[in-house]
Design an enzyme around this catalytic site. Structure first.
Site: not given
Ligand code: IDC
Length: 448
Positions: A255, A63, A167, A129
């Site tokens: 994270e 992205w 995750e 990821h």
């Molecule tokens: C989120 C991004 C968001 C994107 C989404 C995709 O912030 O812009 O659209 O992923 O599914 C996680 C994840 C991480 C997430 C983030 C927030 O590792 O990829 O990013 N998050 O939701 N785990 C807990 C929160």
């Protein structure tokens, strides 16, 4: 009208003071990365001293590839003082490595990121990821191939950290993860005997206690990840982390966010600070999500920030400001390598008062770049309906970009005259935001 150049207010600027580099605020590249290992529940350096890494994660590189650039990484190290960059490569989401992504392109981004992080002596986390794919075993074969290549290519560098599954979630059990981890780790260890491997835990890397009960015992330098979002995950999850650490588990927060778990929503600084306090107590490394200008509160940049580097305080979101302050104890981003004597030139001619500020200074492709912002104040006893100023540099400059004026390079100088819309300055009033970027083969200063 535009073509009438009037030199009647030609202003000479004078530089006060000597030309000295300000180095106090800049963390130079003096700290070469030490080889890391795990001792008990702690991450340690070559001397066996506990190490706590602090850093930032990219958003998904498919992205937001634009933040993988050398200047950005350099600034994060030198201005923000971070030790580690996490390069998040989604496996399944839009443009994901295992779904519809271009693998060579994504791998190249990862490689560029590793190169820049290495150049500026930072650790770099290669983050596989997984997210919507839930169970890391879904794309296990792809993961094996990927980590085989990465560890073959970079395994001899001591600044590499492998995060083999971001995750795991849904119905994925710790047993599933452990089995996957054993296979991936054995692939990595054929090429790289020592670097740290981070293993995700069930339920979006929150069920850390399951790893603590049944850790991987036949491999060295393994750590387990816990992820939190401070507005969602509070004391309960902190308690679990504490118990796992006290049970002997090496924990790495690869994270976290200070907003809610969606990556958006309100920020909870109070909870965030509680987390930081506990992570500092236990020397837990942490990496904030995310380096982008996406319109979500976890992004450290505001969505109207179109820059990929050279960030100023105005570019930072609430999360970005909080993190910068947390890392540096400073309210405002300090510009690097800026000569104080040219930061604030103030020349009062009894007519127009000019201030020319260097707001950014960076190097790119062997050249020195400077961004100036100027303010002109009318100190005379009458209104002006046009203006013209000249800035004389001590070296030849090339004008790269300019705004809110008509600019001409003449010799080593730059002359600026008004646009139609900012020609008038009432008595005692000023006009701001006249800016330009120049580059030169050498460091420059304004002579007058
Ligand atoms: C989120 C991004 C968001 C994107 C989404 C995709 O912030 O812009 O659209 O992923 O599914 C996680 C994840 C991480 C997430 C983030 C927030 O590792 O990829 O990013 N998050 O939701 N785990 C807990 C929160």
């Amino acid at each position: 009208m535009k073509n009438i150049i009037c030199f009647c207010f030609s202003i000479m600027l004078f530089c006060f003071g000597g030309y000295e580099q300000v180095t106090a605020e800049v963390k130079e590249n003096i700290s070469i990365c030490s080889t890391l290992s795990v001792k008990g529940n702690q991450l340690v350096n070559e001397k066996g001293e506990t190490v706590q890494l602090k850093g930032i994660s990219t958003h998904g590189i498919a992205w937001f590839p634009e933040y993988i650039n050398e200047q950005c990484f350099k600034e994060l190290k030198q201005q923000w003082g971070i030790d580690v960059i996490r390069i998040a490569m989604y496996t399944a989401e839009n443009g994901g490595y295992c779904t519809d992504g271009n693998r060579e392109y994504l791998k190249n981004l990862v490689k560029n990121g590793i190169e820049y992080a290495t150049k500026y002596n930072m650790y770099v986390i290669i983050d596989w990821h997984i997210l919507s794919d839930g169970n890391p075993n879904t794309y296990k074969e792809e993961a094996k191939e990927f980590f085989d290549e990465m560890s073959k290519t970079y395994g001899k560098q001591n600044n590499i950290i492998y995060e083999i599954c971001n995750e795991p979630n849904g119905t994925t059990s710790w047993e599933d993860i452990k089995q996957y981890a054993q296979e991936i780790i054995s692939v990595i260890r054929k090429n790289d005997a020592n670097n740290i491997v981070l293993v995700g835990t069930p339920n979006w890397s929150q069920f850390i206690e399951q790893a603590a009960e049944n850790p991987i015992t036949n491999e060295n330098n393994i750590m387990y990840t816990l992820h939190f979002y401070a507005a969602t995950h509070k004391q309960d999850l902190r308690d679990n982390m504490q118990k796992a650490i006290e049970k002997g588990l090496p924990v790495f927060v690869s994270e976290f966010g200070i907003c809610d778990a969606s990556g958006n929503g309100a920020i909870n600084e109070e909870q965030a600070n509680e987390w930081i306090k506990m992570m500092n107590t236990y020397h837990i490394s942490y990496v904030i999500w995310n380096l982008s200008n996406k319109a979500e509160t976890s992004a450290i940049l505001k969505s109207d920030c179109k820059k990929n580097n050279g960030f100023t305080n105005d570019n930072l979101s609430e999360s970005g400001k909080w993190f910068y302050k947390m890392l540096t104890n400073k309210e405002v981003i300090q510009s690097q390598n800026i000569n104080n004597s040219i930061q604030n030139i103030n020349r009062n001619t009894n007519d127009l008062e000019i201030s020319a500020n260097v707001v950014q200074h960076w190097q790119q492709n062997g050249k020195e770049y400077y961004q100036y912002e100027c303010t002109i104040k009318n100190n005379s006893t009458y209104a002006k309906n046009q203006w013209n100023i000249t800035l004389q540099f001590d070296e030849a400059v090339t004008l790269v970009n300019a705004w809110n004026g008509n600019f001409n390079v003449i010799g080593n100088g730059i002359s600026i005259y008004n646009m139609d819309y900012n020609a008038n300055i009432q008595q005692g009033e000023y006009i701001k935001n006249i800016g330009f970027i120049v580059c030169s083969d050498r460091q420059i200063r304004i002579k007058y």
